[in-house]
Motif scaffolding. Structure first.
Motif, short mmCIF file in Angstrom:
data_model
loop_
_atom_site.label_atom_id
_atom_site.label_comp_id
_atom_site.label_asym_id
_atom_site.label_seq_id
_atom_site.Cartn_x
_atom_site.Cartn_y
_atom_site.Cartn_z
N ARG A 161 -0.38 -4.16 -5.55
CA ARG A 161 -1.47 -4.73 -4.76
C ARG A 161 -1.23 -6.22 -4.55
O ARG A 161 -0.74 -6.93 -5.42
N ASP A 173 -10.57 2.39 9.92
CA ASP A 173 -9.65 3.23 9.14
C ASP A 173 -8.25 3.13 9.77
O ASP A 173 -7.67 4.12 10.20
N SER A 204 0.85 -1.20 0.00
CA SER A 204 0.00 0.00 0.00
C SER A 204 0.88 1.24 0.00
O SER A 204 2.07 1.18 0.34
N ALA A 241 -13.85 -2.75 -7.56
CA ALA A 241 -12.95 -1.97 -6.72
C ALA A 241 -11.66 -2.70 -6.40
O ALA A 241 -10.64 -2.07 -6.09
N GLU A 254 -7.22 2.68 1.13
CA GLU A 254 -6.94 2.53 -0.30
C GLU A 254 -7.86 1.51 -0.95
O GLU A 254 -8.32 1.70 -2.08
N THR A 269 -10.92 0.69 -0.08
CA THR A 269 -12.32 1.16 -0.12
C THR A 269 -12.48 2.53 -0.77
O THR A 269 -13.56 3.11 -0.70
N ASP A 270 -11.42 3.03 -1.39
CA ASP A 270 -11.44 4.38 -1.97
C ASP A 270 -11.85 5.39 -0.90
O ASP A 270 -12.74 6.22 -1.08
N HIS A 271 -11.17 5.29 0.24
CA HIS A 271 -11.37 6.19 1.37
C HIS A 271 -12.81 6.23 1.85
O HIS A 271 -13.36 7.28 2.19
N ARG A 299 -15.56 5.26 0.15
CA ARG A 299 -16.61 5.39 -0.87
C ARG A 299 -17.24 4.03 -1.17
O ARG A 299 -18.46 3.94 -1.37
N ILE A 300 -16.44 2.97 -1.19
CA ILE A 300 -16.93 1.65 -1.54
C ILE A 300 -17.50 0.93 -0.31
O ILE A 300 -18.49 0.21 -0.40
N SER A 330 -1.95 -4.66 4.21
CA SER A 330 -3.05 -4.66 3.26
C SER A 330 -3.91 -5.87 3.61
O SER A 330 -3.48 -7.01 3.41
#
Length: 370
Positions: A172, A303, A150, A349, A310, A312-314, A316-317, A285
């Protein structure tokens, strides 16, 4: 790609952990790309040994400590002279860096680092932190490249080691094997996960250690179960088992929580869960979070440093909540259970975590043309 070249992979298989799983997945990816691979095992324990591709030549050193492997590793490098060597885990990395210098070979050496080091040492003594930081500062600059799982891990090691950030490459984890859906379709012999069961099941996966923050998950579940009928399953084994069971009894939810232990195929459980929860205090990760999302299972995560933001797209997902906050975790779990995201969005994602994609990136960093 060009004609195969000899690639060495150095690691300790000390059990059935995430690193062993990731390396095994990478080996399959390397073989699929036509590579000739030597797997050099400082230690050889755990079920993942059975998943090593038959095309891989296994060199077992079976030493009690990494330092004892130094002479054998120097001899291997001088005799075989692999084009490149990928090394996983900190102690193996130190030995590999010293061995290459002693062997006097030009093997390209790439380290793979998966842990957020400062996060894992939070609250430890200054002496303990210094003993872990010093090798990073003294030895890691000798590597040709350092791969991290990450951006946060790369930033952390760059700061700790005073190593220029451009010496790092983020790749990744190869968390999603090609047979993931096949594994997920395997029947699960648990009454809570049968097709006729209508009660939602929340799932956590990981070693039963303080790092994984399972007391936070249990407290959040206890709070949420006051509002609706739910069940909680935590897969894994470890030293915290007794404490977690005691906490469940204290909260009066021991009949709603089960700890079935380590499961060789957690994907079948993930695919049948209503919600996957990562409650960790720190990570590198988190592979299980990626795997659950790849199966379209809704997720909630802390978090923590690092990885979940990274993945979860910060947020969003999948929602992110503060570490160690059961109230916030319970609220996020309730929201996702009420309005789960689409499985296709979750799968998209984490597409970069598929084994072929990750393996090709590793080979590029190792100096091979793919």
């Amino acid at each position: 790609m060009t004609a195969p070249h000899r690639l060495a992979v150095l690691v300790s298989f000390t059990g059935d952990g995430g690193v062993e799983n990731m390396i095994t997945n990478l080996l399959h990816g390397f073989v699929a790309e036509g590579m000739e691979v030597d797997l050099i095992l400082l230690k050889a324990r755990g079920g993942h040994l059975e998943r090593i591709p038959p095309e891989v030549r296994v060199v077992r050193l079976d030493v009690s400590t990494s330092l004892l492997a130094l002479p054998a590793l120097v001899r291997y490098l001088r005799r075989v002279r692999p084009t490149a060597m990928l090394v996983a885990k900190d102690r193996a990395s130190r030995i590999a860096l010293i061995a290459r210098r002693l062997a006097g070979v030009d093997t390209r050496l790439v380290l793979r680092m998966g842990m957020h080091l400062s996060g894992s040492l939070a609250g430890k003594s200054a002496l303990r932190r210094w003993s872990r930081y010093l090798p990073v500062r003294r030895l890691y600059p000798w590597a040709d490249r350092i791969v991290t799982v990450s951006e946060a891990v790369a930033d952390d090691l760059s700061t700790i080691g005073h190593i220029p950030r451009d010496r790092f490459t983020v790749i990744r984890n190869p968390s999603i094997p090609d047979d993931l859906n096949t594994r997920a379709a395997t029947p699960v012999d648990h009454p809570w996960l049968q097709p006729d069961s209508t009660i939602p099941v929340i799932l956590g996966v990981g070693r039963l250690t303080a790092q994984k923050g399972f007391p936070t998950l249990i407290r959040a579940f206890a709070k949420l179960s006051q509002q609706r009928t739910l069940r909680l399953i935590i897969l894994g084994e470890g030293p915290e088992r007794q404490a977690l069971q005691t906490l469940c009894r204290k909260l009066g939810i021991d009949d709603q929580v089960q700890l079935p232990g380590f499961q060789a195929n957690p994907h079948a459980w993930m695919a049948r869960a209503s919600l996957y929860v990562l409650s960790s205090r720190y990570e590198g990760s988190p592979n299980a979070l990626v795997e659950a999302m790849a199966l379209g299972t809704p997720a909630v995560a802390t978090d923590c440093p690092s990885g979940p933001a990274e993945i979860t797209d910060h947020g969003r997902i999948a929602p992110l909540v503060p570490v160690g906050n059961p109230d916030a975790l319970a609220a996020a779990m309730a929201r996702v259970l009420e309005a789960p995201p689409s499985g296709s969005m979750l799968r998209d994602a984490v597409a970069a975590y598929r084994v072929p994609v990750s393996a090709r990136h590793y080979l590029e960093v190792l100096g091979y043309r793919v």
